[in-house]
Design an enzyme around this catalytic site. Sequence first.
Site: not given
Length: 301
Positions: A103-104
């Site tokens: 979830k960057r």
Amino acid sequence: MINHFGNRLVTKIRSSKSFLCLGVDPHLDSIPKIFDVNTKTSNIVGKVEKFCFSLIDVANGLIPAIKPQIALFEQLGPDGMKLLSSLCKHAQSKKILVIMDAKRGDIGTTSQAYANAYLGKNAPFPSDALTVNPWLGIDSLEPFFKKASETGSGLFILAHTSNKGSKDIQEMLLSTGVKCYEHLANTLKPIVEKFKGTSGLSSIGVVSGATFREEAIELRKLLPNAPFLIPGYGAQGASAKDACAPLIQDTKHPDLLNFGLINASRSILFPEKSYLAKNIEEWQTIILSELNRTNNELINI
């Protein structure tokens, strides 16, 4: 685009006859005691390593993809991250797609650094696709799009997540009359189309929780060519029917759904009977049974 992720995903789903993505979530308190080991690094890391590698060996050939949750490796420090790198390479050596759940999302060179860390076979944590957070704006995703194009990798962009609180922001009604997640989908649509492969599937997809069935169906209408990564099935309460709702019937395999992956982790990794296993081989037999049960439940909805 070399080794186009969308094409590879379609092919892998067909060859494995499965659209199950196995979440590799090594919760420390849930790993059975039969995995306790002594190593030169640390007993905890050795335990997680044995658990994860044994899991991959059972799943080999039965599923198209795994999804490691990076936080559960980060908490183990440098040795945990070394383990994650080895796990990615091990899974890919078995021809299993690796979807890195990180979830960057950030801006400019920071996003570029994240993309370099995860996308492509030469990355430190080589992944076939990466989950990314779009809520800093589309410009924050540009480095990921560029790296995905260069390496034939995929992205799964958080659109409507499976947690209850997701509706606090993602379902907000905008002045244009559409909800926030719908606006995001409309913004992503030309990008999804740009990355479409010969299979008809794009390499740019979305995360859409099975716990919000109607919203997932609406997202599919807006993004017919996007791969969906679908969490929320199993331990989070969504049914197989809910999870399969945004998938598309495969034109070449009428008995198979395609264009997405349904994630399951705890329901497969930690069934109650697995704690009764006397050794790892017996545990693997139990996990194999859970994998087959889950695959059959999804395919026979």
